[in-house]
Scaffold this motif. Structure first.
Motif, short mmCIF file in Angstrom:
data_model
loop_
_atom_site.label_atom_id
_atom_site.label_comp_id
_atom_site.label_asym_id
_atom_site.label_seq_id
_atom_site.Cartn_x
_atom_site.Cartn_y
_atom_site.Cartn_z
N UNK A 75 -26.52 35.80 61.44
CA UNK A 75 -27.53 36.69 61.94
C UNK A 75 -28.67 37.06 60.95
N UNK A 76 -29.75 37.32 61.23
CA UNK A 76 -30.62 37.59 60.01
C UNK A 76 -31.03 39.19 60.10
N UNK A 77 -31.17 39.88 59.06
CA UNK A 77 -31.22 41.20 58.87
C UNK A 77 -32.53 41.53 58.11
N UNK A 78 -33.46 42.34 58.43
CA UNK A 78 -34.39 42.79 57.59
C UNK A 78 -34.05 44.63 57.39
N UNK A 79 -34.10 44.68 56.12
CA UNK A 79 -33.96 46.16 55.62
C UNK A 79 -35.00 46.63 55.05
N UNK A 80 -35.46 48.07 55.43
CA UNK A 80 -36.30 48.53 54.77
C UNK A 80 -35.99 50.09 54.18
N UNK A 81 -36.23 50.46 52.91
CA UNK A 81 -35.82 51.64 52.32
C UNK A 81 -36.69 52.46 51.74
N UNK A 82 -36.89 53.77 51.98
CA UNK A 82 -37.75 54.57 51.30
C UNK A 82 -36.97 55.48 50.67
N UNK A 83 -37.01 55.33 49.08
CA UNK A 83 -35.99 56.02 48.22
C UNK A 83 -35.65 57.23 48.43
N UNK A 84 -34.31 57.52 48.73
CA UNK A 84 -33.55 58.91 49.09
C UNK A 84 -34.37 59.83 50.25
N UNK A 85 -35.05 58.85 51.17
CA UNK A 85 -35.76 59.49 52.23
C UNK A 85 -35.51 58.79 53.43
N UNK A 110 -31.30 50.00 63.79
CA UNK A 110 -30.73 51.63 63.37
C UNK A 110 -31.51 52.02 62.22
N UNK A 111 -31.97 53.27 62.50
CA UNK A 111 -32.86 53.93 61.46
C UNK A 111 -32.24 55.35 61.28
N UNK A 112 -32.35 55.68 59.97
CA UNK A 112 -31.62 57.07 59.37
C UNK A 112 -32.85 57.74 58.40
N UNK A 113 -33.31 58.93 58.80
CA UNK A 113 -34.20 59.52 58.22
C UNK A 113 -34.06 61.12 58.05
N UNK A 114 -33.65 61.42 56.90
CA UNK A 114 -33.11 62.91 56.71
C UNK A 114 -31.78 63.06 57.45
N UNK A 115 -31.48 63.97 58.20
CA UNK A 115 -30.26 64.47 58.93
C UNK A 115 -30.21 63.87 60.08
N UNK A 116 -30.94 62.95 60.37
CA UNK A 116 -30.74 62.31 61.72
C UNK A 116 -31.28 60.85 61.88
#
Length: 265
Positions: free
Chosen positions: A87-97, A112-118
């Motif tokens: 499988x290929x995965x692309x991963x993006x991160x906004x530090x601590x956000x 799948x996307x997580x931002x804050x508390x949801x």
């Protein structure tokens, strides 16, 4: 409902892996990539924790880690017992956000996307699309994925509980053993090679839908990205087998489109 839980568990394991492989602060070692070994002078007794962390940080990029705000990883994931399926995965991160992972293989796609508390997830399998919201409980389990710089980079400033356990072995060599604890119930045991201060192994204990799970990670193929040294290959070991993750591209501090975090209509 059972299918939904199973899909979420897979997402969590992949996210947990990616967090563990990309945000560790790594020491330098000769890996055949032309990067010289940076050794720490031998000490008769284990150093104090603060001294060990400071030397570890210096060996792996120093204050350059403080400037990291965003990251993108392009990764290929292959089961050891089935090398023809990947499988290929692309991963993006906004530090601590926020963080987002997009997975694709020959028969399915998932985000799948997580931002804050949801957050949210979207899965496509056999022509069927399923959208779900991520509740606060799962978001809390995953929020540490937003920490690009990792548990050994200024842990006390982030509110992590950290302690020095002692000297053990990892990959057949002496290693300093450091434990980092997060709420709710996530614990990392990091093994730093005594000579290079490279993190060569990590044991993760974490809840998945209320069930404690243990996973082991082994890091290799270290290459420099900007001023930082990061592994481009990780093996993830759990009771179901071994997954091999190879980072094909790693980028830091690139602009991230705000639309990445928006749930599809």
């Amino acid at each position: 409902m059972k299918k939904s839980i199973r899909i979420s568990n897979i997402f969590f394991l992949l996210l947990l892996f990616l967090f563990s492989s990309i945000n560790a602060v790594f020491g330098q070692i000769n890996t055949g990539s032309g990067i010289a070994i940076q050794e720490v002078q031998s000490m008769p007794n284990p150093p104090l924790l603060d001294s060990l962390l400071a030397q570890h940080l210096t060996a792996t990029g120093g204050i350059a880690w403080d400037s990291i705000q965003t990251a993108k990883f392009e990764t290929q994931v292959t089961p050891r017992n089935n090398p023809n399926f990947s499988s290929s995965i692309t991963y993006h991160i906004d530090h601590l956000k926020a963080h987002r992972m997009d997975i694709k293989n020959s028969f399915s796609e998932a985000t799948i996307c997580v931002q804050g508390n949801g957050g949210w997830s979207v899965g496509k399998f056999m022509g069927e699309t399923k959208k779900e919201s991520i509740d606060n409980t799962v978001a809390q389990e995953l929020k540490y994925q937003m920490d690009i710089t990792g548990p050994l980079h200024r842990p006390k400033d982030k509110g992590y509980e950290i302690g020095y356990i002692g000297i053990d072995t990892a990959q057949g060599l002496p290693a300093y053993k450091i434990q980092v604890s997060f709420a709710p119930g996530i614990t990392y045991c990091c093994f730093l090679n005594c000579k290079t201060l490279l993190e060569v192994k990590r044991i993760v204990d974490a809840p998945i839908r209320g069930q404690n799970t243990r996973i082991e990670f082994y890091y290799s193929d270290f290459k420099k990205v900007n001023q930082l040294l990061v592994p481009h290959r990780t093996e993830m070991h759990n009771r179901k087998g071994v997954m091999i993750f190879e980072h094909r591209e790693i980028l830091f501090n690139l602009p991230l489109d705000a639309r990445l975090w928006l749930k599809p209509e």
